[in-house]
Motif scaffolding. Structure first.
Motif, PDB file in Angstrom:
ATOM      1  N   TRP A 147       0.825  -1.210   0.000  1.00 18.43           N
ATOM      2  CA  TRP A 147       0.000   0.000   0.000  1.00 18.43           C
ATOM      3  C   TRP A 147       0.857   1.257   0.000  1.00 18.43           C
ATOM      4  CZ3 TRP A 147      -4.660   0.821  -1.512  1.00 18.43           C
ATOM      5  CH2 TRP A 147      -5.607  -0.182  -1.444  1.00 18.43           C
ATOM      6  N   ILE A 148       1.954   1.249   0.736  1.00 16.22           N
ATOM      7  CA  ILE A 148       2.850   2.408   0.767  1.00 16.22           C
ATOM      8  C   ILE A 148       3.457   2.648  -0.612  1.00 16.22           C
ATOM      9  CG2 ILE A 148       5.045   3.247   1.684  1.00 16.22           C
ATOM     10  CD1 ILE A 148       4.282   1.865   4.331  1.00 16.22           C
ATOM     11  N   VAL A 149       3.915   1.576  -1.269  1.00 16.72           N
ATOM     12  CA  VAL A 149       4.484   1.703  -2.604  1.00 16.72           C
ATOM     13  C   VAL A 149       3.422   2.186  -3.592  1.00 16.72           C
ATOM     14  CG1 VAL A 149       5.486   0.397  -4.526  1.00 16.72           C
ATOM     15  CG2 VAL A 149       6.316   0.038  -2.192  1.00 16.72           C
ATOM     16  N   LEU A 150       2.226   1.644  -3.513  1.00 18.20           N
ATOM     17  CA  LEU A 150       1.142   2.056  -4.400  1.00 18.20           C
ATOM     18  C   LEU A 150       0.794   3.526  -4.203  1.00 18.20           C
ATOM     19  CD1 LEU A 150      -0.973   1.105  -6.501  1.00 18.20           C
ATOM     20  CD2 LEU A 150      -2.498   0.714  -4.576  1.00 18.20           C
ATOM     21  N   ALA A 151       0.737   3.971  -2.951  1.00 18.41           N
ATOM     22  CA  ALA A 151       0.439   5.384  -2.677  1.00 18.41           C
ATOM     23  C   ALA A 151       1.555   6.282  -3.187  1.00 18.41           C
ATOM     24  CB  ALA A 151       0.232   5.591  -1.175  1.00 18.41           C
ATOM     25  N   GLY A 152       2.806   5.838  -3.071  1.00 17.04           N
ATOM     26  CA  GLY A 152       3.929   6.618  -3.591  1.00 17.04           C
ATOM     27  C   GLY A 152       3.878   6.759  -5.103  1.00 17.04           C
ATOM     28  N   VAL A 153       3.596   5.667  -5.791  1.00 18.82           N
ATOM     29  CA  VAL A 153       3.505   5.712  -7.261  1.00 18.82           C
ATOM     30  C   VAL A 153       2.326   6.584  -7.689  1.00 18.82           C
ATOM     31  CG1 VAL A 153       3.044   4.297  -9.307  1.00 18.82           C
ATOM     32  CG2 VAL A 153       4.678   3.517  -7.580  1.00 18.82           C
ATOM     33  N   ALA A 154       1.186   6.428  -7.030  1.00 11.17           N
ATOM     34  CA  ALA A 154       0.017   7.243  -7.363  1.00 11.17           C
ATOM     35  C   ALA A 154       0.297   8.716  -7.093  1.00 11.17           C
ATOM     36  CB  ALA A 154      -1.195   6.782  -6.556  1.00 11.17           C
ATOM     37  N   GLY A 155       0.979   9.024  -5.988  1.00 12.52           N
ATOM     38  CA  GLY A 155       1.331  10.408  -5.679  1.00 12.52           C
ATOM     39  C   GLY A 155       2.268  10.999  -6.723  1.00 12.52           C
ATOM     40  N   TRP A 156       3.238  10.199  -7.167  1.00 12.96           N
ATOM     41  CA  TRP A 156       4.169  10.680  -8.193  1.00 12.96           C
ATOM     42  C   TRP A 156       3.435  10.987  -9.491  1.00 12.96           C
ATOM     43  CZ3 TRP A 156       8.501  12.882  -9.169  1.00 12.96           C
ATOM     44  CH2 TRP A 156       9.002  12.878 -10.458  1.00 12.96           C
ATOM     45  N   PHE A 157       2.566  10.096  -9.939  1.00  2.49           N
ATOM     46  CA  PHE A 157       1.838  10.342 -11.179  1.00  2.49           C
ATOM     47  C   PHE A 157       0.861  11.506 -11.036  1.00  2.49           C
ATOM     48  CE2 PHE A 157       3.142   6.037 -12.505  1.00  2.49           C
ATOM     49  CZ  PHE A 157       3.719   6.396 -13.717  1.00  2.49           C
ATOM     50  N   LEU A 158       0.263  11.646  -9.874  1.00  4.44           N
ATOM     51  CA  LEU A 158      -0.623  12.786  -9.656  1.00  4.44           C
ATOM     52  C   LEU A 158       0.172  14.086  -9.754  1.00  4.44           C
ATOM     53  CD1 LEU A 158      -3.447  11.842  -7.545  1.00  4.44           C
ATOM     54  CD2 LEU A 158      -2.980  14.247  -7.485  1.00  4.44           C
ATOM     55  N   TRP A 159       1.370  14.127  -9.151  1.00 10.35           N
ATOM     56  CA  TRP A 159       2.201  15.323  -9.203  1.00 10.35           C
ATOM     57  C   TRP A 159       2.700  15.578 -10.627  1.00 10.35           C
ATOM     58  CZ3 TRP A 159       3.140  19.570  -6.755  1.00 10.35           C
ATOM     59  CH2 TRP A 159       4.269  20.305  -7.063  1.00 10.35           C
ATOM     60  N   ALA A 160       3.126  14.531 -11.326  1.00  9.40           N
ATOM     61  CA  ALA A 160       3.696  14.693 -12.660  1.00  9.40           C
ATOM     62  C   ALA A 160       2.646  15.118 -13.682  1.00  9.40           C
ATOM     63  CB  ALA A 160       4.361  13.389 -13.100  1.00  9.40           C
ATOM     64  N   GLU A 161       1.461  14.573 -13.603  1.00  9.81           N
ATOM     65  CA  GLU A 161       0.454  14.834 -14.625  1.00  9.81           C
ATOM     66  C   GLU A 161      -0.491  15.986 -14.284  1.00  9.81           C
ATOM     67  OE1 GLU A 161       0.364  13.338 -17.564  1.00  9.81           O
ATOM     68  OE2 GLU A 161       2.117  12.140 -17.007  1.00  9.81           O
ATOM     69  N   HIS A 162      -0.649  16.310 -13.026  1.00  9.13           N
ATOM     70  CA  HIS A 162      -1.640  17.302 -12.631  1.00  9.13           C
ATOM     71  C   HIS A 162      -1.042  18.399 -11.746  1.00  9.13           C
ATOM     72  CE1 HIS A 162      -4.848  14.849 -14.272  1.00  9.13           C
ATOM     73  NE2 HIS A 162      -4.305  13.805 -13.673  1.00  9.13           N
ATOM     74  N   ARG A 163       0.226  18.723 -11.955  1.00  6.52           N
ATOM     75  CA  ARG A 163       0.917  19.700 -11.129  1.00  6.52           C
ATOM     76  C   ARG A 163       0.214  21.052 -11.148  1.00  6.52           C
ATOM     77  NH1 ARG A 163       6.577  20.039 -13.084  1.00  6.52           N
ATOM     78  NH2 ARG A 163       6.493  17.913 -12.369  1.00  6.52           N
ATOM     79  N   ALA A 164      -0.227  21.507 -12.302  1.00  6.58           N
ATOM     80  CA  ALA A 164      -0.880  22.816 -12.402  1.00  6.58           C
ATOM     81  C   ALA A 164      -2.186  22.835 -11.617  1.00  6.58           C
ATOM     82  CB  ALA A 164      -1.141  23.159 -13.866  1.00  6.58           C
ATOM     83  N   HIS A 165      -2.932  21.755 -11.679  1.00  8.23           N
ATOM     84  CA  HIS A 165      -4.194  21.691 -10.938  1.00  8.23           C
ATOM     85  C   HIS A 165      -3.951  21.667  -9.433  1.00  8.23           C
ATOM     86  CE1 HIS A 165      -6.141  21.007 -14.728  1.00  8.23           C
ATOM     87  NE2 HIS A 165      -5.470  19.884 -14.925  1.00  8.23           N
ATOM     88  N   LEU A 166      -2.953  20.885  -9.017  1.00  9.68           N
ATOM     89  CA  LEU A 166      -2.662  20.784  -7.593  1.00  9.68           C
ATOM     90  C   LEU A 166      -2.158  22.110  -7.028  1.00  9.68           C
ATOM     91  CD1 LEU A 166      -0.943  17.291  -7.487  1.00  9.68           C
ATOM     92  CD2 LEU A 166      -3.193  17.889  -6.616  1.00  9.68           C
ATOM     93  N   LEU A 167      -1.272  22.785  -7.741  1.00  9.63           N
ATOM     94  CA  LEU A 167      -0.758  24.067  -7.264  1.00  9.63           C
ATOM     95  C   LEU A 167      -1.830  25.154  -7.328  1.00  9.63           C
ATOM     96  CD1 LEU A 167       2.849  24.057  -8.741  1.00  9.63           C
ATOM     97  CD2 LEU A 167       2.127  23.591  -6.396  1.00  9.63           C
ATOM     98  N   GLY A 168      -2.768  25.040  -8.256  1.00 11.80           N
ATOM     99  CA  GLY A 168      -3.866  25.992  -8.332  1.00 11.80           C
ATOM    100  C   GLY A 168      -4.838  25.855  -7.173  1.00 11.80           C
ATOM    101  N   ALA A 169      -4.954  24.653  -6.625  1.00 14.77           N
ATOM    102  CA  ALA A 169      -5.863  24.419  -5.505  1.00 14.77           C
ATOM    103  C   ALA A 169      -5.201  24.680  -4.159  1.00 14.77           C
ATOM    104  CB  ALA A 169      -6.373  22.982  -5.553  1.00 14.77           C
ATOM    105  N   LEU A 170      -3.904  24.902  -4.143  1.00 18.25           N
ATOM    106  CA  LEU A 170      -3.182  25.077  -2.886  1.00 18.25           C
ATOM    107  C   LEU A 170      -3.693  26.233  -2.032  1.00 18.25           C
ATOM    108  CD1 LEU A 170      -0.897  23.898  -1.223  1.00 18.25           C
ATOM    109  CD2 LEU A 170       0.667  25.427  -2.405  1.00 18.25           C
ATOM    110  N   PRO A 171      -3.971  27.424  -2.579  1.00 21.66           N
ATOM    111  CA  PRO A 171      -4.503  28.497  -1.720  1.00 21.66           C
ATOM    112  C   PRO A 171      -5.834  28.128  -1.060  1.00 21.66           C
ATOM    113  CG  PRO A 171      -3.794  29.404  -3.811  1.00 21.66           C
ATOM    114  CD  PRO A 171      -3.714  27.914  -3.925  1.00 21.66           C
ATOM    115  N   TYR A 172      -6.682  27.421  -1.786  1.00 17.73           N
ATOM    116  CA  TYR A 172      -7.968  27.021  -1.222  1.00 17.73           C
ATOM    117  C   TYR A 172      -7.779  25.974  -0.119  1.00 17.73           C
ATOM    118  CZ  TYR A 172      -9.683  29.422  -5.303  1.00 17.73           C
ATOM    119  OH  TYR A 172      -9.926  30.362  -6.256  1.00 17.73           O
ATOM    120  N   LEU A 173      -6.809  25.085  -0.279  1.00 14.03           N
ATOM    121  CA  LEU A 173      -6.538  24.090   0.743  1.00 14.03           C
ATOM    122  C   LEU A 173      -5.997  24.732   2.015  1.00 14.03           C
ATOM    123  CD1 LEU A 173      -4.967  21.244  -1.413  1.00 14.03           C
ATOM    124  CD2 LEU A 173      -7.258  21.348  -0.424  1.00 14.03           C
ATOM    125  N   ILE A 174      -5.196  25.774   1.864  1.00 11.77           N
ATOM    126  CA  ILE A 174      -4.689  26.483   3.041  1.00 11.77           C
ATOM    127  C   ILE A 174      -5.837  27.167   3.770  1.00 11.77           C
ATOM    128  CG2 ILE A 174      -3.247  28.419   3.776  1.00 11.77           C
ATOM    129  CD1 ILE A 174      -1.299  27.596   1.538  1.00 11.77           C
TER     130      ILE A 174
END
Length: 80
Positions: A19-46
């Protein structure tokens, strides 16, 4: 002969490590493919984190409306 055999925790078992390895791989792909979306949502998450911090930071306060270090002069029978 030692009979104190402890059951390993879930995160140290084979399934937990998988599960840890799966979460790491999923996190990497989420960061690599959706970086703009994740950084755009950061102010709202704060901003959304503020109410959660408020709830957790005030957990130690008493429900009586007084803080533990404050005393009212009426409680001690003295003059103000």
């Amino acid at each position: 002969m030692d009979h104190n055999h402890q059951v390993p925790r879930f995160w140290r078992s084979r399934a937990g490590i998988a599960w840890i390895v799966l979460a790491g791989v999923a996190g990497w792909f989420l960061w690599a493919e959706h970086r703009a979306h994740l950084l755009g949502a950061l102010p709202y998450l704060i901003i959304l984190a503020c109410p959660l911090m408020h709830l957790f930071m005030h957990r130690g306060h008493h429900q009586g409306g007084q803080h533990s270090g404050h005393h009212d002069s009426r409680d001690q029978g003295g003059k103000p």
